[in-house]
Scaffold this active site. Structure first.
Site, PDB file in Angstrom:
ATOM      1  N   GLU A 109      27.972   0.622  -1.936  1.00  0.00           N
ATOM      2  CA  GLU A 109      27.884  -0.009  -0.614  1.00  0.00           C
ATOM      3  C   GLU A 109      26.506  -0.670  -0.455  1.00  0.00           C
ATOM      4  O   GLU A 109      26.398  -1.883  -0.275  1.00  0.00           O
ATOM      5  CB  GLU A 109      28.129   1.015   0.508  1.00  0.00           C
ATOM      6  CG  GLU A 109      29.592   1.481   0.546  1.00  0.00           C
ATOM      7  CD  GLU A 109      29.924   2.443   1.672  1.00  0.00           C
ATOM      8  OE1 GLU A 109      30.964   2.260   2.335  1.00  0.00           O
ATOM      9  OE2 GLU A 109      29.172   3.419   1.885  1.00  0.00           O
ATOM     10  N   GLU A 153      34.497   4.473  -4.673  1.00  0.00           N
ATOM     11  CA  GLU A 153      34.460   5.420  -3.561  1.00  0.00           C
ATOM     12  C   GLU A 153      35.693   6.318  -3.591  1.00  0.00           C
ATOM     13  O   GLU A 153      35.639   7.468  -3.147  1.00  0.00           O
ATOM     14  CB  GLU A 153      34.409   4.656  -2.233  1.00  0.00           C
ATOM     15  CG  GLU A 153      34.280   5.584  -1.046  1.00  0.00           C
ATOM     16  CD  GLU A 153      34.442   4.903   0.298  1.00  0.00           C
ATOM     17  OE1 GLU A 153      34.694   3.690   0.351  1.00  0.00           O
ATOM     18  OE2 GLU A 153      34.315   5.604   1.305  1.00  0.00           O
ATOM     19  N   GLU A 154      36.772   5.813  -4.098  1.00  0.00           N
ATOM     20  CA  GLU A 154      38.037   6.554  -4.052  1.00  0.00           C
ATOM     21  C   GLU A 154      38.286   7.437  -5.267  1.00  0.00           C
ATOM     22  O   GLU A 154      39.345   8.055  -5.370  1.00  0.00           O
ATOM     23  CB  GLU A 154      39.204   5.576  -3.859  1.00  0.00           C
ATOM     24  CG  GLU A 154      39.075   4.679  -2.630  1.00  0.00           C
ATOM     25  CD  GLU A 154      38.887   5.463  -1.324  1.00  0.00           C
ATOM     26  OE1 GLU A 154      39.423   6.576  -1.200  1.00  0.00           O
ATOM     27  OE2 GLU A 154      38.167   4.960  -0.440  1.00  0.00           O
ATOM     28  N   ASP A 200      33.369  -0.293  -3.621  1.00  0.00           N
ATOM     29  CA  ASP A 200      34.031   0.263  -2.442  1.00  0.00           C
ATOM     30  C   ASP A 200      35.238  -0.645  -2.251  1.00  0.00           C
ATOM     31  O   ASP A 200      35.111  -1.759  -1.727  1.00  0.00           O
ATOM     32  CB  ASP A 200      33.082   0.194  -1.235  1.00  0.00           C
ATOM     33  CG  ASP A 200      33.741   0.686   0.045  1.00  0.00           C
ATOM     34  OD1 ASP A 200      34.945   0.999   0.022  1.00  0.00           O
ATOM     35  OD2 ASP A 200      33.035   0.746   1.070  1.00  0.00           O
ATOM     36  N   ASP A 231      43.477   2.266   1.249  1.00  0.00           N
ATOM     37  CA  ASP A 231      42.362   2.665   0.366  1.00  0.00           C
ATOM     38  C   ASP A 231      42.875   2.831  -1.061  1.00  0.00           C
ATOM     39  O   ASP A 231      42.258   2.395  -2.027  1.00  0.00           O
ATOM     40  CB  ASP A 231      41.777   4.017   0.802  1.00  0.00           C
ATOM     41  CG  ASP A 231      40.829   3.923   1.989  1.00  0.00           C
ATOM     42  OD1 ASP A 231      40.023   2.979   2.036  1.00  0.00           O
ATOM     43  OD2 ASP A 231      40.899   4.822   2.856  1.00  0.00           O
ATOM     44  N   LEU A 284      37.858  -0.658  -0.387  1.00  0.00           N
ATOM     45  CA  LEU A 284      38.231  -1.020   0.984  1.00  0.00           C
ATOM     46  C   LEU A 284      37.173  -0.463   1.925  1.00  0.00           C
ATOM     47  O   LEU A 284      37.105   0.747   2.144  1.00  0.00           O
ATOM     48  CB  LEU A 284      39.614  -0.455   1.339  1.00  0.00           C
ATOM     49  CG  LEU A 284      40.226  -1.103   2.585  1.00  0.00           C
ATOM     50  CD1 LEU A 284      40.610  -2.554   2.328  1.00  0.00           C
ATOM     51  CD2 LEU A 284      41.440  -0.329   3.063  1.00  0.00           C
ATOM     52  N   ASP A 285      36.367  -1.360   2.431  1.00  0.00           N
ATOM     53  CA  ASP A 285      35.308  -0.945   3.356  1.00  0.00           C
ATOM     54  C   ASP A 285      35.789  -1.159   4.789  1.00  0.00           C
ATOM     55  O   ASP A 285      36.419  -2.169   5.092  1.00  0.00           O
ATOM     56  CB  ASP A 285      34.049  -1.785   3.090  1.00  0.00           C
ATOM     57  CG  ASP A 285      32.976  -1.476   4.097  1.00  0.00           C
ATOM     58  OD1 ASP A 285      32.529  -0.319   4.146  1.00  0.00           O
ATOM     59  OD2 ASP A 285      32.594  -2.396   4.857  1.00  0.00           O
ATOM     60  N   ASP A 307      36.192  11.628   2.853  1.00  0.00           N
ATOM     61  CA  ASP A 307      36.810  10.866   3.933  1.00  0.00           C
ATOM     62  C   ASP A 307      38.327  10.920   3.788  1.00  0.00           C
ATOM     63  O   ASP A 307      38.847  10.983   2.676  1.00  0.00           O
ATOM     64  CB  ASP A 307      36.382   9.388   3.876  1.00  0.00           C
ATOM     65  CG  ASP A 307      34.881   9.231   4.067  1.00  0.00           C
ATOM     66  OD1 ASP A 307      34.282  10.090   4.732  1.00  0.00           O
ATOM     67  OD2 ASP A 307      34.334   8.248   3.543  1.00  0.00           O
TER      68      ASP A 307
HETATM   69  P1  AHG Z   1      34.487   3.142   4.383  1.00  0.00           P
HETATM   70  O1  AHG Z   1      35.605   2.613   5.217  1.00  0.00           O
HETATM   71  O2  AHG Z   1      34.398   2.481   3.030  1.00  0.00           O
HETATM   72  O3  AHG Z   1      34.434   4.648   4.302  1.00  0.00           O
HETATM   73  O4  AHG Z   1      33.106   2.672   5.044  1.00  0.00           O
HETATM   74  C1  AHG Z   1      32.862   2.903   6.393  1.00  0.00           C
HETATM   75  C2  AHG Z   1      31.391   2.725   6.626  1.00  0.00           C
HETATM   76  C3  AHG Z   1      30.951   1.318   6.991  1.00  0.00           C
HETATM   77  O5  AHG Z   1      31.809   0.293   6.647  1.00  0.00           O
HETATM   78  C4  AHG Z   1      30.768   1.327   8.491  1.00  0.00           C
HETATM   79  O6  AHG Z   1      29.738   0.498   8.902  1.00  0.00           O
HETATM   80  C5  AHG Z   1      30.481   2.775   8.775  1.00  0.00           C
HETATM   81  O7  AHG Z   1      31.006   3.532   7.717  1.00  0.00           O
HETATM   82  C6  AHG Z   1      31.097   3.194  10.048  1.00  0.00           C
HETATM   83  O8  AHG Z   1      30.755   4.508  10.279  1.00  0.00           O
HETATM   84  P2  AHG Z   1      30.814   5.147  11.747  1.00  0.00           P
HETATM   85  O9  AHG Z   1      32.252   5.237  12.122  1.00  0.00           O
HETATM   86  O10 AHG Z   1      30.136   6.469  11.577  1.00  0.00           O
HETATM   87  O11 AHG Z   1      30.047   4.232  12.657  1.00  0.00           O
HETATM   88 MN    MN Z   2      32.513   1.488   2.954  1.00  0.00          MN
HETATM   89 MN    MN Z   3      35.893   2.412   1.488  1.00  0.00          MN
END
Ligand code: AHG
Ligand code: MN
Ligand code: MN
Length: 334
Positions: free
Chosen positions: A278, A93-94, A114, A70, A116-117, A64
């Site tokens: 997560e 995650e990072e 995680d 993050d 920062l979610d 990502d």
């Molecule tokens: P993160 O920001 O830690 O990568 O997590 C994002 C996750 C979760 O929090 C969220 O419900 C989902 O990914 C959103 O994904 P989409 O944009 O594919 O819906």
């Molecule tokens: Mn997350």
């Molecule tokens: Mn995250």
């Protein structure tokens, strides 16, 4: 009426007295989590003013794009837990690999986080979160944290999240009930605001990125068709609520009832969300509140850990809603 309230620190001390199995060390770890959460709440709140919005231009361990927040969140959580000397290693995650912290005998825990979610929400003032799961090490002599994590199931001794929303809320469990605290910014203290949270058996909302529904198992589409049919007698239709932050959507389901799901799709054949930092922590929390968490076919907490950044499908929330989702999925595969 008391004007004092119960602080997070006091609550943790009292929890320990009620459950001696929850060793004194755990309180130190949870207090540090609270400390990291306060730093993050402050920094998230002023990110637009201090140049902390936007990308750093790198991808993280799971591919990502990394936001500045993050990186800041990861550094803060890692440092806060490293200070305790109680953590042998951290899975984040990072971070590509396990961050080895200490080989000493008192380093009896492994943190999975995680930091920062919901980071797609950073630049639009949306909800964010920090997820954590604490594992007790099976052995403390050798320093092979990765080896200890793999091959087992994701059972934790404590787990929870912080949600940075209209207020900052910290929710945790040590396996006996779930408690929530709201940050009083003037006092700089988390105060008990949600005592003994119970996840309602059934909700009236569903959370999912339905833009991907065409790529899902037909059983899941049938589930959505069912819950969105109008039948006032059985409490339908459900409303759609999706924030883009798992923590915020699960918080809604935990407090008011409802269901969140992220099934496999073409871009994420194993599911998108990560087991260790997560799905499993949120599963521990929701189960401790009487809810359910599964891949759709198997309890999250019974999935064997194959890699530190392993992805799994997730369906989580009110027990009856998760059971219903599973029955639609099973029926479509018969
Ligand atoms: P993160 O920001 O830690 O990568 O997590 C994002 C996750 C979760 O929090 C969220 O419900 C989902 O990914 C959103 O994904 P989409 O944009 O594919 O819906
Ligand atoms: Mn997350
Ligand atoms: Mn995250």
């Amino acid at each position: 009426m008391s004007s004092c309230g119960v602080t997070l620190n006091r609550h943790i001390i009292e929890e320990e007295q009620r459950h001696p199995a929850v060793a004194g060390e755990l309180s130190e770890l949870l207090v540090q989590l609270g400390f990291a959460a306060k730093i993050l709440a402050r920094e998230i709140g002023r990110a637009a003013l201090v140049g902390k919005l936007g990308l750093v231009g790198e991808k993280n361990a799971t591919g990502d794009s990394q936001k500045k927040l993050d990186v800041f969140a990861n550094d803060t959580v890692v440092e806060a837990f490293a200070q305790t000397g109680l953590v042998a290693g951290i899975v984040s995650e990072e971070l590509d690999e396990v961050k080895e912290i200490s080989c000493e005998g008192k380093a009896r825990y492994i943190l999975c986080t995680d930091p920062l979610d919901g980071s797609s929400n950073t630049d639009i003032n949306g909800a964010l979160g920090t997820i954590f799961g604490l594992y007790r090490r099976s052995r403390t002599c050798a320093c092979d944290v990765r080896g200890e994590i793999l091959g087992r199931t994701a059972e934790q001794v404590a787990a929870g999240y912080v949600m940075y929303g209209t207020s900052t809320v910290l929710v945790y469990t040590c396996g006996h009930g779930v408690s929530g605290f709201t940050l009083d910014r003037e006092l700089g203290e988390f105060l008990l605001s949600h005592e003994d949270i119970r996840c309602p058996k059934r909700g009236h909302t569903y959370s999912a990125n339905v833009a991907r529904a065409g790529e899902w198992d037909p059983g899941i589409r049938k589930f959505i068709e069912y819950v969105t049919q109008s039948d006032r007698a059985s409490g339908r239709p459900y409303s759609l609520r999706y924030t883009g932050a798992l923590v915020a959507d699960v918080h809604r389901s935990l407090v008011e009832g409802g269901i969140y799901f992220y099934p496999p799709d073409l871009g994420h054949p194993e599911g998108k969300l990560r087991l260790l930092y997560e799905c499993a922590p949120l599963a521990s929390l929701v189960e401790a509140a009487g809810g359910r968490a599964s891949t759709g076919r198997q309890r999250i907490l019974e999935v064997p850990v194959k890699s530190i950044h392993q992805r799994v499908p997730l369906v989580i929330g009110s027990a009856d809603d998760v059971a219903l989702y599973q029955s639609f999925l099973a029926a479509s595969n018969r």
